[in-house]
Write a protein that holds these residues in place. Structure first.
Motif, PDB file in Angstrom:
ATOM      1  N   ILE A 111      86.552   2.408  -6.316  1.00 23.12           N
ATOM      2  CA  ILE A 111      87.762   3.123  -5.890  1.00 23.12           C
ATOM      3  C   ILE A 111      87.581   4.634  -5.889  1.00 23.12           C
ATOM      4  CG2 ILE A 111      89.387   1.305  -6.501  1.00 23.12           C
ATOM      5  CD1 ILE A 111      90.004   2.875  -9.069  1.00 23.12           C
ATOM      6  N   ILE A 112      86.648   5.136  -6.673  1.00 20.67           N
ATOM      7  CA  ILE A 112      86.339   6.565  -6.648  1.00 20.67           C
ATOM      8  C   ILE A 112      84.838   6.713  -6.502  1.00 20.67           C
ATOM      9  CG2 ILE A 112      86.279   8.738  -7.940  1.00 20.67           C
ATOM     10  CD1 ILE A 112      88.811   7.884  -9.350  1.00 20.67           C
ATOM     11  N   ASN A 113      84.443   7.515  -5.543  1.00 23.05           N
ATOM     12  CA  ASN A 113      83.029   7.832  -5.373  1.00 23.05           C
ATOM     13  C   ASN A 113      82.971   9.319  -5.057  1.00 23.05           C
ATOM     14  OD1 ASN A 113      80.366   8.102  -4.719  1.00 23.05           O
ATOM     15  ND2 ASN A 113      80.295   6.392  -3.286  1.00 23.05           N
ATOM     16  N   GLU A 114      82.730  10.118  -6.090  1.00 25.56           N
ATOM     17  CA  GLU A 114      82.683  11.555  -5.892  1.00 25.56           C
ATOM     18  C   GLU A 114      81.416  11.935  -5.146  1.00 25.56           C
ATOM     19  OE1 GLU A 114      85.243  14.120  -7.152  1.00 25.56           O
ATOM     20  OE2 GLU A 114      85.959  12.186  -6.428  1.00 25.56           O
ATOM     21  N   THR A 115      81.283  13.201  -4.853  1.00 23.84           N
ATOM     22  CA  THR A 115      80.115  13.653  -4.091  1.00 23.84           C
ATOM     23  C   THR A 115      78.885  13.619  -4.982  1.00 23.84           C
ATOM     24  OG1 THR A 115      80.768  15.903  -4.646  1.00 23.84           O
ATOM     25  CG2 THR A 115      81.365  15.080  -2.465  1.00 23.84           C
ATOM     26  N   TRP A 142      82.191   6.087 -14.633  1.00 23.70           N
ATOM     27  CA  TRP A 142      81.067   6.871 -15.108  1.00 23.70           C
ATOM     28  C   TRP A 142      81.422   8.344 -14.978  1.00 23.70           C
ATOM     29  CZ3 TRP A 142      77.300   5.648 -18.153  1.00 23.70           C
ATOM     30  CH2 TRP A 142      76.817   4.330 -18.191  1.00 23.70           C
ATOM     31  N   TYR A 143      81.247   9.064 -16.089  1.00 21.37           N
ATOM     32  CA  TYR A 143      81.431  10.501 -16.122  1.00 21.37           C
ATOM     33  C   TYR A 143      80.092  11.151 -16.455  1.00 21.37           C
ATOM     34  CZ  TYR A 143      86.571  10.550 -16.131  1.00 21.37           C
ATOM     35  OH  TYR A 143      87.902  10.433 -15.801  1.00 21.37           O
ATOM     36  N   LYS A 144      79.928  12.377 -15.985  1.00 27.36           N
ATOM     37  CA  LYS A 144      78.726  13.153 -16.297  1.00 27.36           C
ATOM     38  C   LYS A 144      79.150  14.451 -16.976  1.00 27.36           C
ATOM     39  CE  LYS A 144      74.786  15.472 -14.066  1.00 27.36           C
ATOM     40  NZ  LYS A 144      74.109  15.771 -12.767  1.00 27.36           N
ATOM     41  N   GLN A 145      78.512  14.749 -18.109  1.00 22.95           N
ATOM     42  CA  GLN A 145      78.733  16.032 -18.768  1.00 22.95           C
ATOM     43  C   GLN A 145      77.461  16.841 -18.624  1.00 22.95           C
ATOM     44  OE1 GLN A 145      79.363  16.135 -23.045  1.00 22.95           O
ATOM     45  NE2 GLN A 145      80.677  17.922 -22.851  1.00 22.95           N
ATOM     46  N   VAL A 181      74.525  14.311 -20.164  1.00 24.06           N
ATOM     47  CA  VAL A 181      75.046  13.182 -20.932  1.00 24.06           C
ATOM     48  C   VAL A 181      75.947  12.376 -19.994  1.00 24.06           C
ATOM     49  CG1 VAL A 181      76.275  12.417 -22.979  1.00 24.06           C
ATOM     50  CG2 VAL A 181      75.043  14.602 -23.007  1.00 24.06           C
ATOM     51  N   TYR A 182      75.715  11.096 -19.927  1.00 22.47           N
ATOM     52  CA  TYR A 182      76.484  10.218 -19.049  1.00 22.47           C
ATOM     53  C   TYR A 182      77.386   9.350 -19.921  1.00 22.47           C
ATOM     54  CZ  TYR A 182      73.376  11.761 -15.379  1.00 22.47           C
ATOM     55  OH  TYR A 182      72.695  12.542 -14.480  1.00 22.47           O
ATOM     56  N   PHE A 183      78.679   9.421 -19.630  1.00 17.42           N
ATOM     57  CA  PHE A 183      79.655   8.644 -20.393  1.00 17.42           C
ATOM     58  C   PHE A 183      80.223   7.537 -19.531  1.00 17.42           C
ATOM     59  CE2 PHE A 183      80.132  10.939 -24.313  1.00 17.42           C
ATOM     60  CZ  PHE A 183      79.794  12.249 -24.011  1.00 17.42           C
ATOM     61  N   CYS A 184      80.175   6.349 -20.050  1.00 20.82           N
ATOM     62  CA  CYS A 184      80.888   5.235 -19.463  1.00 20.82           C
ATOM     63  C   CYS A 184      82.282   5.204 -20.080  1.00 20.82           C
ATOM     64  CB  CYS A 184      80.142   3.940 -19.770  1.00 20.82           C
ATOM     65  SG  CYS A 184      80.933   2.455 -19.132  1.00 20.82           S
ATOM     66  N   ALA A 185      83.259   4.727 -19.341  1.00 19.21           N
ATOM     67  CA  ALA A 185      84.630   4.689 -19.856  1.00 19.21           C
ATOM     68  C   ALA A 185      85.394   3.561 -19.187  1.00 19.21           C
ATOM     69  CB  ALA A 185      85.327   6.026 -19.611  1.00 19.21           C
ATOM     70  N   SER A 186      86.528   3.232 -19.772  1.00 18.66           N
ATOM     71  CA  SER A 186      87.385   2.211 -19.164  1.00 18.66           C
ATOM     72  C   SER A 186      88.847   2.560 -19.413  1.00 18.66           C
ATOM     73  CB  SER A 186      87.071   0.817 -19.720  1.00 18.66           C
ATOM     74  OG  SER A 186      87.534   0.688 -21.060  1.00 18.66           O
ATOM     75  N   SER A 187      89.705   1.981 -18.608  1.00 20.01           N
ATOM     76  CA  SER A 187      91.142   2.100 -18.818  1.00 20.01           C
ATOM     77  C   SER A 187      91.803   0.797 -18.388  1.00 20.01           C
ATOM     78  CB  SER A 187      91.745   3.280 -18.049  1.00 20.01           C
ATOM     79  OG  SER A 187      91.599   3.104 -16.653  1.00 20.01           O
ATOM     80  N   ILE A 215      83.954  13.234 -13.188  1.00 24.52           N
ATOM     81  CA  ILE A 215      83.921  11.828 -12.806  1.00 24.52           C
ATOM     82  C   ILE A 215      82.905  11.632 -11.685  1.00 24.52           C
ATOM     83  CG2 ILE A 215      85.797  11.996 -11.117  1.00 24.52           C
ATOM     84  CD1 ILE A 215      86.656   9.174 -12.207  1.00 24.52           C
ATOM     85  N   MET A 216      82.181  10.526 -11.789  1.00 24.73           N
ATOM     86  CA  MET A 216      81.218  10.181 -10.749  1.00 24.73           C
ATOM     87  C   MET A 216      81.732   8.996  -9.948  1.00 24.73           C
ATOM     88  SD  MET A 216      77.800  10.363 -13.100  1.00 24.73           S
ATOM     89  CE  MET A 216      76.670  10.074 -11.747  1.00 24.73           C
ATOM     90  N   PHE A 217      82.052   7.931 -10.651  1.00 23.23           N
ATOM     91  CA  PHE A 217      82.483   6.692  -9.998  1.00 23.23           C
ATOM     92  C   PHE A 217      83.603   6.051 -10.806  1.00 23.23           C
ATOM     93  CE2 PHE A 217      78.930   6.585  -7.158  1.00 23.23           C
ATOM     94  CZ  PHE A 217      77.826   7.016  -7.892  1.00 23.23           C
TER      95      PHE A 217
END
Lengths: 114, 112
Positions: free
Chosen positions: A55-59, A34-37, A88-94, A45-47
């Motif tokens: 694996i990632i949990n930002e503040t 999850w990204y936040k713009q 705007v919240y963007f979901c993403a994958s890799s 990046i949020m999570f």
């Protein structure tokens, strides 16, 4: 066929409400984000989850809680919405973890808190 | 403190000319750099990348140049086309980490 799809696309809600944004990817990827713009336009990046594991949990305030029922889904639940959550919240994958993987983004969910 | 900076919020170019989008970074640990392109109401899509072992990578009309000593990279689009009008995000990562850090984007207008 949309690779990363998120719903709803637009959401207007009042302060104090709880809302969820759902995300699904059909690429067979192991990692989702999850990204936040925000108003300054940076994509932050949020999570990040890999195979359902965080694996990632930002503040990020703990009002934001991601949930990954399986590796194809990563939902974002937000409690007690505040005006500053408007973004705007963007979901993403890799394909995998590791920052050299190409990130595939959804179309974004426009959240407005009034 | 933003580690990836795109100091030009917008750029306007005539069709057929070269578009040059610039990006600066502060973290010397970054070793992989990417450009993403975003149309309105869509998510960003990957455009081109470059590893720090190179100083240039080319893909059709798009070329990315990396100047490690200056911590600067640029995206060149030649020739520019109206369909290139979009927001371009610069991004960077360190190979050992999980995070890709994005800049604020530069909006490119290509005039016909």
């Amino acid at each position: 066929d949309t690779a990363v799809s998120q719903t709803p696309k637009y959401l207007v809600t009042q302060m104090g409400n709880d809302k969820s944004i759902k995300c699904e990817q059909n690429l067979g990827h192991d990692t989702m984000y999850w990204y936040k713009q925000d108003s300054k336009k940076f994509l932050k990046i949020m999570f990040s989850y890999n195979n359902k594991e965080l694996i990632i949990n930002e503040t990020v305030p703990n009002r934001f809680s991601p949930k990954s029922p399986d590796k194809a889904h990563l939902n974002l639940h937000i409690n007690s919405l505040e005006l500053g959550d408007s973004a705007v919240y963007f979901c993403a994958s890799s394909q995998d973890v590791g920052s050299r993987n190409t990130i595939y983004f959804g179309e974004g969910s426009w959240l407005t808190v009034v | 403190d933003q580690q990836v900076k795109q100091n030009s919020p917008s750029l306007s170019v005539q069709e057929g000319r070269i578009s040059i989008l610039n990006c600066d970074y502060t973290n010397s640990m970054f070793d992989y750099f990417l450009w993403y392109k975003k149309y309105p109401a869509e998510g960003p899509t990957f455009l081109i990348s470059i590893s720090s072992i190179k100083d240039k990578n080319e893909d059709g009309r798009f070329t990315v140049f990396l100047n490690k000593s200056a911590k600067h990279l640029s995206l060149h689009i030649v020739p520019s086309q109206p369909g290139d009008s979009a927001v371009y995000f610069c991004a960077a990562s360190d190979g050992g980490g999980f995070k890709t850090i994005f800049g604020a984007g530069t909006r490119l207008f290509v005039k016909a």
